[in-house]
Design a protein around this motif. Sequence first.
Motif, PDB file in Angstrom:
ATOM      1  N   VAL A   1       0.807  -1.236   0.000  1.00  0.00           N
ATOM      2  CA  VAL A   1       0.000   0.000   0.000  1.00  0.00           C
ATOM      3  C   VAL A   1       0.837   1.282   0.000  1.00  0.00           C
ATOM      4  CG1 VAL A   1      -2.089  -0.975   1.013  1.00  0.00           C
ATOM      5  CG2 VAL A   1      -0.260  -0.219   2.528  1.00  0.00           C
ATOM      6  N   THR A   2       2.157   1.146   0.187  1.00  0.00           N
ATOM      7  CA  THR A   2       3.010   2.336   0.255  1.00  0.00           C
ATOM      8  C   THR A   2       2.947   3.215  -1.005  1.00  0.00           C
ATOM      9  OG1 THR A   2       4.484   1.142   1.733  1.00  0.00           O
ATOM     10  CG2 THR A   2       5.357   3.141   0.789  1.00  0.00           C
ATOM     11  N   PRO A   3       2.760   2.628  -2.216  1.00  0.00           N
ATOM     12  CA  PRO A   3       2.742   3.492  -3.417  1.00  0.00           C
ATOM     13  C   PRO A   3       1.714   4.627  -3.355  1.00  0.00           C
ATOM     14  CG  PRO A   3       2.897   1.199  -4.071  1.00  0.00           C
ATOM     15  CD  PRO A   3       2.716   1.200  -2.578  1.00  0.00           C
ATOM     16  N   VAL A   4       0.631   4.452  -2.559  1.00  0.00           N
ATOM     17  CA  VAL A   4      -0.392   5.505  -2.512  1.00  0.00           C
ATOM     18  C   VAL A   4       0.176   6.804  -1.936  1.00  0.00           C
ATOM     19  CG1 VAL A   4      -1.466   5.173  -0.217  1.00  0.00           C
ATOM     20  CG2 VAL A   4      -2.894   5.755  -2.173  1.00  0.00           C
ATOM     21  N   VAL A   5       1.236   6.685  -1.116  1.00  0.00           N
ATOM     22  CA  VAL A   5       1.847   7.893  -0.545  1.00  0.00           C
ATOM     23  C   VAL A   5       3.270   8.118  -1.064  1.00  0.00           C
ATOM     24  CG1 VAL A   5       0.440   8.064   1.544  1.00  0.00           C
ATOM     25  CG2 VAL A   5       2.431   6.552   1.542  1.00  0.00           C
ATOM     26  N   ALA A   6       3.572   7.519  -2.214  1.00  0.00           N
ATOM     27  CA  ALA A   6       4.889   7.746  -2.837  1.00  0.00           C
ATOM     28  C   ALA A   6       4.958   9.196  -3.328  1.00  0.00           C
ATOM     29  CB  ALA A   6       5.075   6.792  -4.005  1.00  0.00           C
ATOM     30  N   PRO A   7       6.184   9.764  -3.383  1.00  0.00           N
ATOM     31  CA  PRO A   7       6.323  11.182  -3.761  1.00  0.00           C
ATOM     32  C   PRO A   7       5.568  11.578  -5.026  1.00  0.00           C
ATOM     33  CG  PRO A   7       8.426  10.313  -3.018  1.00  0.00           C
ATOM     34  CD  PRO A   7       7.471   9.152  -3.020  1.00  0.00           C
ATOM     35  N   GLN A   8       5.643  10.738  -6.067  1.00  0.00           N
ATOM     36  CA  GLN A   8       4.979  11.140  -7.323  1.00  0.00           C
ATOM     37  C   GLN A   8       3.459  11.180  -7.166  1.00  0.00           C
ATOM     38  OE1 GLN A   8       6.773   8.446  -6.828  1.00  0.00           O
ATOM     39  NE2 GLN A   8       6.015   6.630  -7.881  1.00  0.00           N
TER      40      GLN A   8
ATOM     41  N   MET B   1     -10.251  13.474   2.227  1.00  0.00           N
ATOM     42  CA  MET B   1      -8.952  12.948   1.798  1.00  0.00           C
ATOM     43  C   MET B   1      -8.950  11.420   1.795  1.00  0.00           C
ATOM     44  SD  MET B   1      -6.163  14.187   0.826  1.00  0.00           S
ATOM     45  CE  MET B   1      -5.794  12.861  -0.274  1.00  0.00           C
ATOM     46  N   LEU B   2      -9.509  10.849   2.863  1.00  0.00           N
ATOM     47  CA  LEU B   2      -9.598   9.386   2.955  1.00  0.00           C
ATOM     48  C   LEU B   2     -10.426   8.813   1.812  1.00  0.00           C
ATOM     49  CD1 LEU B   2     -10.335   8.233   6.612  1.00  0.00           C
ATOM     50  CD2 LEU B   2      -8.421   7.562   5.162  1.00  0.00           C
ATOM     51  N   ALA B   3     -11.559   9.467   1.540  1.00  0.00           N
ATOM     52  CA  ALA B   3     -12.422   8.994   0.454  1.00  0.00           C
ATOM     53  C   ALA B   3     -11.643   8.967  -0.862  1.00  0.00           C
ATOM     54  CB  ALA B   3     -13.651   9.891   0.336  1.00  0.00           C
ATOM     55  N   THR B   4     -10.765   9.955  -1.056  1.00  0.00           N
ATOM     56  CA  THR B   4      -9.944  10.005  -2.271  1.00  0.00           C
ATOM     57  C   THR B   4      -8.947   8.845  -2.296  1.00  0.00           C
ATOM     58  OG1 THR B   4     -10.145  12.401  -2.278  1.00  0.00           O
ATOM     59  CG2 THR B   4      -8.384  11.471  -3.616  1.00  0.00           C
ATOM     60  N   LEU B   5      -8.271   8.606  -1.170  1.00  0.00           N
ATOM     61  CA  LEU B   5      -7.242   7.551  -1.128  1.00  0.00           C
ATOM     62  C   LEU B   5      -7.839   6.160  -1.360  1.00  0.00           C
ATOM     63  CD1 LEU B   5      -5.041   8.732   1.889  1.00  0.00           C
ATOM     64  CD2 LEU B   5      -4.507   8.949  -0.539  1.00  0.00           C
ATOM     65  N   PHE B   6      -9.072   5.956  -0.865  1.00  0.00           N
ATOM     66  CA  PHE B   6      -9.730   4.655  -1.046  1.00  0.00           C
ATOM     67  C   PHE B   6     -10.538   4.608  -2.334  1.00  0.00           C
ATOM     68  CE2 PHE B   6      -9.488   4.226   3.709  1.00  0.00           C
ATOM     69  CZ  PHE B   6      -8.858   2.988   3.749  1.00  0.00           C
TER      70      PHE B   6
ATOM     71  N   THR C   1      -4.252  13.294  11.431  1.00  0.00           N
ATOM     72  CA  THR C   1      -4.305  14.584  10.746  1.00  0.00           C
ATOM     73  C   THR C   1      -5.419  15.444  11.321  1.00  0.00           C
ATOM     74  OG1 THR C   1      -3.635  13.351   8.789  1.00  0.00           O
ATOM     75  CG2 THR C   1      -4.214  15.634   8.455  1.00  0.00           C
ATOM     76  N   ARG C   2      -6.558  14.824  11.578  1.00  0.00           N
ATOM     77  CA  ARG C   2      -7.709  15.553  12.124  1.00  0.00           C
ATOM     78  C   ARG C   2      -7.320  16.276  13.418  1.00  0.00           C
ATOM     79  NH1 ARG C   2     -12.697  12.521  15.137  1.00  0.00           N
ATOM     80  NH2 ARG C   2     -12.699  11.224  13.283  1.00  0.00           N
ATOM     81  N   ASN C   3      -6.678  15.550  14.323  1.00  0.00           N
ATOM     82  CA  ASN C   3      -6.375  16.133  15.631  1.00  0.00           C
ATOM     83  C   ASN C   3      -5.210  17.113  15.576  1.00  0.00           C
ATOM     84  OD1 ASN C   3      -8.518  14.947  17.117  1.00  0.00           O
ATOM     85  ND2 ASN C   3      -7.479  12.992  16.887  1.00  0.00           N
ATOM     86  N   SER C   4      -4.338  16.969  14.583  1.00  0.00           N
ATOM     87  CA  SER C   4      -3.275  17.961  14.413  1.00  0.00           C
ATOM     88  C   SER C   4      -3.819  19.260  13.821  1.00  0.00           C
ATOM     89  CB  SER C   4      -2.148  17.403  13.530  1.00  0.00           C
ATOM     90  OG  SER C   4      -1.516  16.326  14.191  1.00  0.00           O
ATOM     91  N   ILE C   5      -4.827  19.157  12.955  1.00  0.00           N
ATOM     92  CA  ILE C   5      -5.433  20.377  12.393  1.00  0.00           C
ATOM     93  C   ILE C   5      -6.087  21.181  13.528  1.00  0.00           C
ATOM     94  CG2 ILE C   5      -7.276  21.260  10.885  1.00  0.00           C
ATOM     95  CD1 ILE C   5      -6.676  18.888   8.985  1.00  0.00           C
TER      96      ILE C   5
ATOM     97  N   ARG D   1       7.389   3.157  11.372  1.00  0.00           N
ATOM     98  CA  ARG D   1       7.171   4.603  11.213  1.00  0.00           C
ATOM     99  C   ARG D   1       5.966   4.834  10.297  1.00  0.00           C
ATOM    100  NH1 ARG D   1       9.420   9.631  11.715  1.00  0.00           N
ATOM    101  NH2 ARG D   1       9.442  10.996   9.905  1.00  0.00           N
ATOM    102  N   CYS D   2       5.122   5.781  10.663  1.00  0.00           N
ATOM    103  CA  CYS D   2       3.883   6.045   9.936  1.00  0.00           C
ATOM    104  C   CYS D   2       4.150   6.231   8.440  1.00  0.00           C
ATOM    105  CB  CYS D   2       3.234   7.306  10.502  1.00  0.00           C
ATOM    106  SG  CYS D   2       1.872   7.913   9.497  1.00  0.00           S
ATOM    107  N   MET D   3       3.534   5.387   7.622  1.00  0.00           N
ATOM    108  CA  MET D   3       3.833   5.445   6.179  1.00  0.00           C
ATOM    109  C   MET D   3       3.239   6.708   5.538  1.00  0.00           C
ATOM    110  SD  MET D   3       1.373   2.676   4.318  1.00  0.00           S
ATOM    111  CE  MET D   3      -0.012   3.367   3.420  1.00  0.00           C
ATOM    112  N   GLY D   4       2.214   7.297   6.177  1.00  0.00           N
ATOM    113  CA  GLY D   4       1.578   8.475   5.589  1.00  0.00           C
ATOM    114  C   GLY D   4       2.099   9.784   6.138  1.00  0.00           C
ATOM    115  N   ASN D   5       3.308   9.753   6.761  1.00  0.00           N
ATOM    116  CA  ASN D   5       3.778  10.970   7.427  1.00  0.00           C
ATOM    117  C   ASN D   5       3.917  12.159   6.468  1.00  0.00           C
ATOM    118  OD1 ASN D   5       6.926  11.198   6.807  1.00  0.00           O
ATOM    119  ND2 ASN D   5       6.545   9.060   7.279  1.00  0.00           N
ATOM    120  N   ARG D   6       4.403  11.918   5.253  1.00  0.00           N
ATOM    121  CA  ARG D   6       4.568  13.039   4.296  1.00  0.00           C
ATOM    122  C   ARG D   6       3.214  13.572   3.822  1.00  0.00           C
ATOM    123  NH1 ARG D   6       9.628  15.235   4.695  1.00  0.00           N
ATOM    124  NH2 ARG D   6      11.225  13.649   4.559  1.00  0.00           N
TER     125      ARG D   6
END
Length: 415
Positions: free
Chosen positions: A115-122, A162-167, A259-263, A364-369
């Motif tokens: 699942v990592t490709p979903v948060v790859a830089p590109q 954002m979640l709806a987009t990723l899924f 992300t919700r709680n950091s916002i 380490r959280c894969m979605g950190n970026r």
Amino acid sequence: MSEADSDVTASIDPDPYAIPLDEIDVSRRELFENNTFDKYFERLRKEDPVHYCAQSEYGPYWSITKYNDIMQVEKNHKVFSSEGGIAIDDQDEDFELPMFIAMDPPKHDLQRMTVTPVVAPQNLVKLESTIRERVAEILDSLPLEETFNWVDRVSIELTTQMLATLFDFPFEDRHKLTRWSDVATADEESGIIESEEQRREELLECLAYFTELWNQRVNAEPGNDLISMLAHGEATRNMEPMEYLGNLILLIVGGNDTTRNSISGGVLALNEYPDQYQKLRDDHSLIPSMVSEIIRWQTPLAHMRRRALEDTELGGKLIKKGDKVVMWYVSGNRDEDVIDRASEFIIDRPLARRHLSFGFGIHRCMGNRLAEMQLRIVWEEIVQRFHTVEVVGEPVRIRSCFVKGYSELPVRLHA
């Protein structure tokens, strides 16, 4: 606060320096709900950084409270295992949800890589314009000079979209994702569910909904969304239903709660430190470093837990095979020995990304970026529109020692 109120608070949370050290239990939910946990952790860092709590609602456990000790546990997955769950409470044996964050290598590595490709830089580059459009739309819909709940109108709405987009999840049903995220980390004490049965039923509804989506995607060309990646991935396409549900919960909670709680936490921090808010108004280029400081200051997941696979020593203490070991990120992020003026919110802090909120090592959280990018865009768009997001009442905090967040943050916007 009236005298009666302060007496009630004192009886719930006595002075942490007045109780015997071995009676300190930092897993009590009310410490987080009342925002009174800090002094307890401060005492443990000073006097007993590797602390054994013999009795708690979750059974006996070790608290690891200093930055470098937490790093040692994180880096040593051969001794400190993630199998069986990542939160202090144990999974219900009749309703186990295997997920890759609660696995050790090699299975962890293979599933995570799927699942990592979903948060790859590109992919993040492609997502940036979508996020910005949505942030702009949400912020433009907000009332000026009127009180409203920032958590609902901004934090939840943005992360759910954002979640709806990723899924690639049906957009009109996106609020189901928020509900499932809340239910997944809730218990009967949380006020979110009334019973464990209710929790199971709602999570099985989640599984049924996502199974339909799986069946559609598995018979289509591999897509760029998380469900398609799981359905076509070598290491995940033959998952049992409960393992599929476990990984879905992991991705939903990981993409939502943090992300919700950091916002929300960022708005609160800037209000508590008006000099930093002014610094931000004067210099918008500080936003990237401020984002890291928000994530450190908020620490949206208070802890992660491991289990010792063998007898081992840490901080001069003998941890026995089978013992539960809890890494309190919320404490490590306030460790003055590693982070200068750690209890203060400083948006131009040097080495701002040096925090524990995303974990470390193989887990380490894969979605950190992605989380950093969402927060960066939110603040880039806020500072263009509003002079101040003013907090006008007390936040309502979540009753949990795992998810450190808010259900209400009353604010007013000033143009």
